[in-house]
Design a protein around this motif. Structure first.
Motif, PDB file in Angstrom:
ATOM      1  N   GLY A 108      -2.196   9.397   1.874  1.00 30.84           N
ATOM      2  CA  GLY A 108      -2.523  10.690   1.293  1.00 30.84           C
ATOM      3  C   GLY A 108      -2.072  11.775   2.248  1.00 30.84           C
ATOM      4  O   GLY A 108      -0.906  11.837   2.638  1.00 30.84           O
ATOM      5  N   THR A 109      -2.999  12.640   2.667  1.00 31.16           N
ATOM      6  CA  THR A 109      -2.665  13.675   3.658  1.00 31.16           C
ATOM      7  C   THR A 109      -3.338  13.405   4.998  1.00 31.16           C
ATOM      8  O   THR A 109      -3.411  14.293   5.847  1.00 31.16           O
ATOM      9  CB  THR A 109      -3.107  15.063   3.141  1.00 31.16           C
ATOM     10  OG1 THR A 109      -4.512  15.027   2.849  1.00 31.16           O
ATOM     11  CG2 THR A 109      -2.334  15.456   1.899  1.00 31.16           C
ATOM     12  N   THR A 110      -3.804  12.158   5.190  1.00 26.60           N
ATOM     13  CA  THR A 110      -4.452  11.785   6.445  1.00 26.60           C
ATOM     14  C   THR A 110      -3.496  10.957   7.297  1.00 26.60           C
ATOM     15  O   THR A 110      -2.999   9.917   6.845  1.00 26.60           O
ATOM     16  CB  THR A 110      -5.731  10.971   6.179  1.00 26.60           C
ATOM     17  OG1 THR A 110      -6.613  11.734   5.353  1.00 26.60           O
ATOM     18  CG2 THR A 110      -6.424  10.615   7.494  1.00 26.60           C
ATOM     19  N   LYS A 111      -3.243  11.425   8.508  1.00 26.94           N
ATOM     20  CA  LYS A 111      -2.341  10.683   9.400  1.00 26.94           C
ATOM     21  C   LYS A 111      -3.045   9.442   9.915  1.00 26.94           C
ATOM     22  O   LYS A 111      -4.150   9.521  10.457  1.00 26.94           O
ATOM     23  CB  LYS A 111      -1.909  11.575  10.566  1.00 26.94           C
ATOM     24  CG  LYS A 111      -0.879  10.928  11.484  1.00 26.94           C
ATOM     25  CD  LYS A 111      -0.250  11.927  12.435  1.00 26.94           C
ATOM     26  CE  LYS A 111      -1.271  12.523  13.379  1.00 26.94           C
ATOM     27  NZ  LYS A 111      -0.655  13.430  14.363  1.00 26.94           N
ATOM     28  N   ILE A 112      -2.414   8.273   9.745  1.00 29.41           N
ATOM     29  CA  ILE A 112      -3.038   7.018  10.171  1.00 29.41           C
ATOM     30  C   ILE A 112      -2.288   6.358  11.321  1.00 29.41           C
ATOM     31  O   ILE A 112      -2.811   5.447  11.948  1.00 29.41           O
ATOM     32  CB  ILE A 112      -3.160   6.022   8.994  1.00 29.41           C
ATOM     33  CG1 ILE A 112      -1.768   5.694   8.409  1.00 29.41           C
ATOM     34  CG2 ILE A 112      -4.094   6.560   7.924  1.00 29.41           C
ATOM     35  CD1 ILE A 112      -1.802   4.632   7.332  1.00 29.41           C
ATOM     36  N   ASN A 113      -1.079   6.847  11.625  1.00 30.17           N
ATOM     37  CA  ASN A 113      -0.348   6.250  12.746  1.00 30.17           C
ATOM     38  C   ASN A 113       0.768   7.176  13.201  1.00 30.17           C
ATOM     39  O   ASN A 113       1.305   7.963  12.410  1.00 30.17           O
ATOM     40  CB  ASN A 113       0.245   4.889  12.356  1.00 30.17           C
ATOM     41  CG  ASN A 113       0.268   3.918  13.538  1.00 30.17           C
ATOM     42  OD1 ASN A 113       0.258   4.341  14.694  1.00 30.17           O
ATOM     43  ND2 ASN A 113       0.276   2.639  13.257  1.00 30.17           N
ATOM     44  N   THR A 114       1.080   7.086  14.486  1.00 28.80           N
ATOM     45  CA  THR A 114       2.196   7.832  15.072  1.00 28.80           C
ATOM     46  C   THR A 114       2.999   6.893  15.954  1.00 28.80           C
ATOM     47  O   THR A 114       2.439   6.253  16.845  1.00 28.80           O
ATOM     48  CB  THR A 114       1.689   9.011  15.930  1.00 28.80           C
ATOM     49  OG1 THR A 114       0.923   9.892  15.111  1.00 28.80           O
ATOM     50  CG2 THR A 114       2.865   9.784  16.521  1.00 28.80           C
ATOM     51  N   PHE A 115       4.286   6.825  15.730  1.00 31.03           N
ATOM     52  CA  PHE A 115       5.178   6.027  16.571  1.00 31.03           C
ATOM     53  C   PHE A 115       6.004   6.996  17.413  1.00 31.03           C
ATOM     54  O   PHE A 115       7.021   7.529  16.964  1.00 31.03           O
ATOM     55  CB  PHE A 115       6.073   5.123  15.712  1.00 31.03           C
ATOM     56  CG  PHE A 115       5.295   4.162  14.855  1.00 31.03           C
ATOM     57  CD1 PHE A 115       4.672   3.051  15.419  1.00 31.03           C
ATOM     58  CD2 PHE A 115       5.157   4.376  13.494  1.00 31.03           C
ATOM     59  CE1 PHE A 115       3.942   2.173  14.646  1.00 31.03           C
ATOM     60  CE2 PHE A 115       4.431   3.497  12.701  1.00 31.03           C
ATOM     61  CZ  PHE A 115       3.816   2.395  13.274  1.00 31.03           C
ATOM     62  N   ASN A 116       5.512   7.246  18.625  1.00 34.91           N
ATOM     63  CA  ASN A 116       6.194   8.187  19.512  1.00 34.91           C
ATOM     64  C   ASN A 116       7.594   7.691  19.844  1.00 34.91           C
ATOM     65  O   ASN A 116       7.840   6.488  19.912  1.00 34.91           O
ATOM     66  CB  ASN A 116       5.392   8.370  20.805  1.00 34.91           C
ATOM     67  CG  ASN A 116       4.105   9.131  20.567  1.00 34.91           C
ATOM     68  OD1 ASN A 116       4.042   9.973  19.692  1.00 34.91           O
ATOM     69  ND2 ASN A 116       3.079   8.816  21.327  1.00 34.91           N
ATOM     70  N   TRP A 117       8.479   8.657  20.095  1.00 33.09           N
ATOM     71  CA  TRP A 117       9.865   8.282  20.427  1.00 33.09           C
ATOM     72  C   TRP A 117       9.908   7.363  21.643  1.00 33.09           C
ATOM     73  O   TRP A 117      10.747   6.474  21.715  1.00 33.09           O
ATOM     74  CB  TRP A 117      10.692   9.547  20.700  1.00 33.09           C
ATOM     75  CG  TRP A 117      10.864  10.468  19.540  1.00 33.09           C
ATOM     76  CD1 TRP A 117      10.552  11.785  19.495  1.00 33.09           C
ATOM     77  CD2 TRP A 117      11.393  10.157  18.241  1.00 33.09           C
ATOM     78  NE1 TRP A 117      10.842  12.318  18.260  1.00 33.09           N
ATOM     79  CE2 TRP A 117      11.368  11.340  17.479  1.00 33.09           C
ATOM     80  CE3 TRP A 117      11.884   9.000  17.662  1.00 33.09           C
ATOM     81  CZ2 TRP A 117      11.815  11.391  16.146  1.00 33.09           C
ATOM     82  CZ3 TRP A 117      12.328   9.046  16.333  1.00 33.09           C
ATOM     83  CH2 TRP A 117      12.289  10.226  15.600  1.00 33.09           C
ATOM     84  N   SER A 118       8.999   7.578  22.583  1.00 32.05           N
ATOM     85  CA  SER A 118       8.999   6.752  23.792  1.00 32.05           C
ATOM     86  C   SER A 118       8.660   5.288  23.502  1.00 32.05           C
ATOM     87  O   SER A 118       8.985   4.407  24.288  1.00 32.05           O
ATOM     88  CB  SER A 118       8.002   7.310  24.812  1.00 32.05           C
ATOM     89  OG  SER A 118       6.696   7.338  24.267  1.00 32.05           O
ATOM     90  N   THR A 148       0.835  -1.202   0.000  1.00 28.99           N
ATOM     91  CA  THR A 148       0.000   0.000   0.000  1.00 28.99           C
ATOM     92  C   THR A 148       0.873   1.257   0.000  1.00 28.99           C
ATOM     93  O   THR A 148       1.812   1.368   0.799  1.00 28.99           O
ATOM     94  CB  THR A 148      -0.917   0.014   1.235  1.00 28.99           C
ATOM     95  OG1 THR A 148      -1.687  -1.194   1.260  1.00 28.99           O
ATOM     96  CG2 THR A 148      -1.842   1.218   1.203  1.00 28.99           C
ATOM     97  N   LYS A 149       0.554   2.190  -0.882  1.00 31.34           N
ATOM     98  CA  LYS A 149       1.318   3.426  -0.953  1.00 31.34           C
ATOM     99  C   LYS A 149       1.002   4.307   0.258  1.00 31.34           C
ATOM    100  O   LYS A 149      -0.161   4.554   0.570  1.00 31.34           O
ATOM    101  CB  LYS A 149       0.987   4.189  -2.236  1.00 31.34           C
ATOM    102  CG  LYS A 149       1.404   3.466  -3.515  1.00 31.34           C
ATOM    103  CD  LYS A 149       2.919   3.299  -3.582  1.00 31.34           C
ATOM    104  CE  LYS A 149       3.356   2.619  -4.866  1.00 31.34           C
ATOM    105  NZ  LYS A 149       4.833   2.413  -4.904  1.00 31.34           N
ATOM    106  N   ILE A 150       2.049   4.759   0.915  1.00 32.48           N
ATOM    107  CA  ILE A 150       1.903   5.617   2.091  1.00 32.48           C
ATOM    108  C   ILE A 150       2.946   6.723   2.032  1.00 32.48           C
ATOM    109  O   ILE A 150       3.808   6.737   1.141  1.00 32.48           O
ATOM    110  CB  ILE A 150       2.083   4.821   3.407  1.00 32.48           C
ATOM    111  CG1 ILE A 150       3.456   4.145   3.408  1.00 32.48           C
ATOM    112  CG2 ILE A 150       0.970   3.825   3.625  1.00 32.48           C
ATOM    113  CD1 ILE A 150       3.864   3.610   4.741  1.00 32.48           C
ATOM    114  N   ASN A 151       2.880   7.628   2.964  1.00 35.11           N
ATOM    115  CA  ASN A 151       3.893   8.675   3.122  1.00 35.11           C
ATOM    116  C   ASN A 151       4.424   8.630   4.546  1.00 35.11           C
ATOM    117  O   ASN A 151       3.636   8.552   5.496  1.00 35.11           O
ATOM    118  CB  ASN A 151       3.299  10.064   2.848  1.00 35.11           C
ATOM    119  CG  ASN A 151       2.952  10.256   1.396  1.00 35.11           C
ATOM    120  OD1 ASN A 151       3.768   9.990   0.516  1.00 35.11           O
ATOM    121  ND2 ASN A 151       1.737  10.708   1.117  1.00 35.11           N
ATOM    122  N   LEU A 152       5.737   8.659   4.678  1.00 34.65           N
ATOM    123  CA  LEU A 152       6.372   8.725   5.988  1.00 34.65           C
ATOM    124  C   LEU A 152       6.811  10.162   6.265  1.00 34.65           C
ATOM    125  O   LEU A 152       7.151  10.907   5.341  1.00 34.65           O
ATOM    126  CB  LEU A 152       7.585   7.796   6.054  1.00 34.65           C
ATOM    127  CG  LEU A 152       7.329   6.292   5.929  1.00 34.65           C
ATOM    128  CD1 LEU A 152       8.648   5.537   5.988  1.00 34.65           C
ATOM    129  CD2 LEU A 152       6.395   5.798   7.016  1.00 34.65           C
TER     130      LEU A 152
END
Length: 912
Positions: free
Chosen positions: A258-268, A242-246
């Motif tokens: 696209g321009t919708t955030k689907i995940n966040t990997f916090n530094w912690s 699946t095409k995504i943007n990092l």
């Protein structure tokens, strides 16, 4: 394979892989262009495109490191907060690469003199208020202007038009339809600017009087709330193709579809970041996704793209998360594995500390609208310092501005933050939502406009002072008169505040969901006072206006051009406050009872008709074990006493209750071998208590005697109203998710281990807790006086055993100092309860050689603060002295005989 481990304390040093060719850098040749053999030149003229689109040329040696070019650029721009910025260039694949400071330029850009590098923001802080310099904020605004045009900062069309209108105001000044249209035809801010033309003009009309600096700040404030703020996409795909943007931000690695955030990997959550060829790997801590699914994999277009993104992640993590930049490992003897790349600049904390400690001499910075002068002008360092007005009226007006900023932030706690919390959980009944926000939203909108007018007038006032000219705009009365008259129209809103407060308490008591949201919200940093306290702010603010206007009227002579407006404004606001005086007294009493109800375990229905709060504080009660510390609460119908709850709870546990009917108070100091004792005789019980000082004892005896006399003449039964069935109704404690309160007062910089003065102990700053740990008391009159003595402004702070002075935005309210980095911050960094502190001027032994410095001291805790002028110095001394003396703080020669943390048994008596 490049990697970052765990908390990333160190990164690998340079090492040569066996069998790998020496990297030749990134080519800047056009496709099909052939590099002709030429002799290496000793110097290269490198072109750099700045954020205002001008191009500067710098002479460098191609073999020198990138830091040489960067240093020349920072010096040319006089840029202090340079670590937020970098130079970027496009490679042949057309993705952007940052110039590395520790690597030779020729190894990064094959033909430097043919390349064009551009200045850009590299690190986007979550809050623009963290930027210390106005010049830095100006450059950030230019970056956002570039991002809008390049469609990086994607947002709704209305938001884009609003941002453009502020950029337009910063560039050409106040709205002029002809000038606006000409400028927008000649300058493109948005890709679809023609469609947004009329919206931009409509928004620009609203910004009249806004300075360029204010416009820049508005741009940053709007942009920071957008999901695409500071986001730079790196095209990739997941394991399923699946095409995504990092992307990467201050909080961690982000994943977009696209321009919708689907995940966040916090530094912690991240244990390790690495890359292997085209694969970018995120290894999470086992507790996040379990031991068998702890590594996530993404595929980028090429190894170079993958490594480039990994480098950006390394830099973002180091800059925002680490205190110091990582130190290199020892050089490998035979060979090393992995990339040698590491971040080489200062971290954000180091940068902030450097500027805070005066590491670089600041250069005065001025900027004008382009239609009148050049858009930017940096003064040379040897010009005289900016002259501030010396008129006391200016400093009174500045106090109005500073306290209005704080007041508007306080309103936002309800109108923005609390509303968001209850809407998100759908926790508040619709009728209460309507009652609450229809009552406070119009008040909030009014004060937004009022603040803007005051900010504009002060900016003009200061500008005229710099020019050494006098003008009719060096006044504030006309603005105050107009707005005080408008405030008069809000009287009906203010009169409904008691209903709002009562209905909110009722709904919270009977609604489990709302109660949970309420309690959770009070533990957030933005709610730095008990939530219901903020509902009193609108009426209390009217009292502040009356006092400030009184001060202006006393300062002016009758012939002054500002005098008549100030007198008329004072008459108007006095009429309003007189009308609302009874409502304010009722509101303050209701709020105090509501707050005590939440903190006292074992007492139901403390809020009862006719019950008035009189005094709260710490006394020591005679028991079988000797004198034991107790918290006493005096009301118009009873005296109630408690002890501190179990460890881990901020509540106080009910121990006893004495009705005032038939009570007698007798001084009995001579009967007991302890100072400041008195005896309380009630209908069915007698107790002996000791105060910490003679002054404290006199206050208690006077208030008790007055309340007993008033209770004799009042109607009603002997049983305290509101306590069902008997004088006392026990109930189970509230849930124990409150913050933990420490046992000893300490340094506010110590954080969680410090005590009352911490970052995470919001409930610990209420007077009930401060009285307990400072062994003192506060009366209803003290609370009323505290309403009038509120202050905000910038101060320099220094601790007793340190040399550096730190500039902080300080708010004094509710017997406490709250410290912020800037006035734009949403929540305080720390707090300092003042009950028990003494305020004075420094002695010669303190070694303070500055003007306008005052000293705060409680036992061994000593702080020094410097104000900007004689007037503000006097004001801070006045308000702090009112807070510290209200509790009857003993002088150094009259220290309390009882330590704050409790007493060992000294006297023997009957068990309670």
């Amino acid at each position: 394979m490049g990697e970052i481990e765990g908390t990333y304390p160190v990164l690998q040093t340079a090492g040569t892989r066996l069998g790998v060719q020496t990297p030749m850098g990134v080519s800047t040749l056009e496709p099909g262009q052939i590099l002709s053999p030429r002799v290496q030149e000793k110097h290269a003229r490198v072109r750099v495109k700045l954020l205002d689109n001008t191009v500067e040329i710098f002479d460098i040696e191609p073999k020198c490191d990138g830091q040489v070019l960067l240093t020349q650029l920072w010096k040319h721009l006089n840029l202090i907060e340079c670590d937020y910025f970098g130079l970027e260039f496009q490679n042949i694949q057309s993705y952007w690469i940052w110039l590395e400071p520790m690597k030779p330029v020729i190894k990064q850009i094959r033909r430097p003199k043919n390349a064009v590098l551009r200045l850009a923001v590299k690190f986007f802080p979550p809050d623009p208020g963290q930027l210390q310099e106005e010049y830095t904020r100006y450059l950030f605004a230019l970056q956002l202007k570039r991002d809008l045009l390049e469609e990086r900062l994607t947002c709704a069309a209305t938001t884009a038009a609003l941002l453009t209108s502020h950029l337009l105001q910063a560039e050409i000044g106040d709205y002029d339809e002809t000038l606006d249209r000409e400028h927008l035809k000649a300058n493109v801010y948005l890709p679809s600017q023609e469609q947004a033309f009329e919206k931009i003009l409509a928004f620009h009309r609203r910004h009249t009087g806004q300075t360029p600096a204010e416009s820049d700040f508005q741009v940053l404030e709007i942009a920071r709330k957008l999901e695409m703020y500071g986001i730079r996409f790196h095209t990739a795909s997941d394991r399923e193709g699946t095409k995504i943007n990092l992307a990467v931000s201050h909080m961690g690695v982000l994943v977009f579809q696209g321009t919708t955030k689907i995940n966040t990997f916090n530094w912690s959550k991240v244990r390790k970041l690495s890359f292997k060829r085209k694969r970018f790997l995120i290894k999470l801590h086992p507790e996040v996704h379990g031991p068998y699914q702890d590594t996530l994999e993404f595929l980028l277009g090429s190894r170079d793209e993958c490594k480039n993104f990994w480098k950006i992640c390394v830099e973002y993590h180091t800059f925002f998360r680490l205190l110091d930049q990582p130190k290199p490992k020892a050089k490998a003897v035979f060979f090393s594995r992995g990339s040698s790349f590491r971040y080489s600049g200062r971290t954000q904390k180091q940068l902030v500390d450097y500027i805070k400690d005066g590491g670089m001499k600041r250069i005065p910075y001025e900027r004008w609208h382009s239609k009148t002068r050049s858009s930017i002008h940096v003064l040379t360092a040897d010009l005289p310092k900016q002259h501030m007005p010396e008129d006391e009226a200016y400093f009174i007006a500045k106090e109005i501005l500073a306290t209005e900023r704080t007041y508007l932030k306080d309103l936002e706690v309800i109108t923005v933050w609390f509303r968001s919390a209850v809407v998100k959980e759908d926790a508040m009944p619709a009728a209460l939502m309507t009652l609450l926000f229809s009552n406070i939203d119009p008040v909030y909108e009014f004060h937004r406009g009022f603040l803007h007018e005051v900010e504009h007038r002060l900016a003009v006032w200061e500008g005229l002072s710099i020019a050494h000219t006098k003008d009719d705009h060096q006044r504030i009365g006309d603005i105050l008169l107009k707005n005080m008259r408008q405030l008069k129209d809000f009287t009906s809103y203010f009169q409904r505040h008691d209903k709002v407060l009562a209905e909110l308490e009722k709904a919270t008591k009977h609604g489990t969901k709302l109660e949970a949201v309420y309690k959770e919200f009070e533990l957030q940093k933005v709610c730095y006072l008990p939530l219901n306290t903020f509902l009193l702010k609108p009426i209390q603010r009217l009292v502040h206006y009356r006092l400030l206007l009184s001060r202006l009227c006393r300062h002016y002579t009758p012939g002054h051009h500002d005098y008549a407006d100030c007198v008329n404004a004072l008459e108007t606001i006095t009429e309003v406050t007189t009308t609302l005086q009874h409502s304010l007294i009722q509101l303050e009493n209701l709020q105090r009872l509501m707050e005590l109800q939440r903190d006292l375990v074992g007492v139901e229905n403390l809020i009862a008709p006719g019950r008035e709060f009189i005094r709260e504080g710490c006394l020591h009660k005679l028991t079988k074990k000797g004198l034991q510390q107790r918290m006493f609460f005096l009301f118009s119908d009873m005296l109630l006493y408690t002890s501190k709850g179990i460890m881990g709870s901020s509540h106080f546990r009910f121990r006893g209750l004495l009705p005032l009917r038939g009570m007698l108070v007798e001084e009995s100091e001579n009967e007991w071998p302890a100072p400041h004792c008195f005896t309380i005789y009630a209908a069915q019980k007698t107790i002996v208590v000791a105060a910490s000082t003679r002054q404290e004892k006199e206050k208690w005896v006077l208030d008790l005697s007055t309340a007993i006399q008033a209770a004799k003449s009042s109607s009603g039964g002997d049983v305290s109203p509101g306590l069902p069935g008997s004088p006392l109704c026990m109930r189970s404690p509230r849930s124990s998710d409150e913050v933990v309160l420490e046992q000893e007062p300490g340094d506010p910089t110590q954080g969680p281990g410090g005590s009352l003065e911490g970052l995470g102990q919001h409930r610990a700053n209420t007077t009930i807790h401060v009285c307990w740990y400072r062994n003192t008391s506060v009366s209803r009159a003290d609370h009323s006086a505290a309403v009038e003595n509120q202050l905000s402004g910038y101060l320099l702070r220094k601790f007793k055993n340190t040399n550096g002075w730190q500039k902080l935005w300080v708010v004094f309210t509710n017997f406490c100092l709250f410290f912020y980095k800037t006035h734009q911050d949403d929540h305080p960094l720390a707090s300092l309860p003042l009950l028990g502190y003494s305020v004075s001027v420094p002695r010669e032994a303190d070694g303070i050689h500055k003007d306008y410095v005052f000293k705060l001291q409680f036992k061994s805790h000593v702080y020094f603060f410097q104000a900007e002028s004689k007037y503000t110095f006097k004001r801070w001394m006045e308000v702090i002295e009112s807070a510290s003396s209200s509790c009857g703080a003993p002088s150094p020669a009259q220290d309390s005989p009882w330590p704050c943390s409790g007493l060992e048994g000294a006297l023997k008596g009957k068990e309670e």
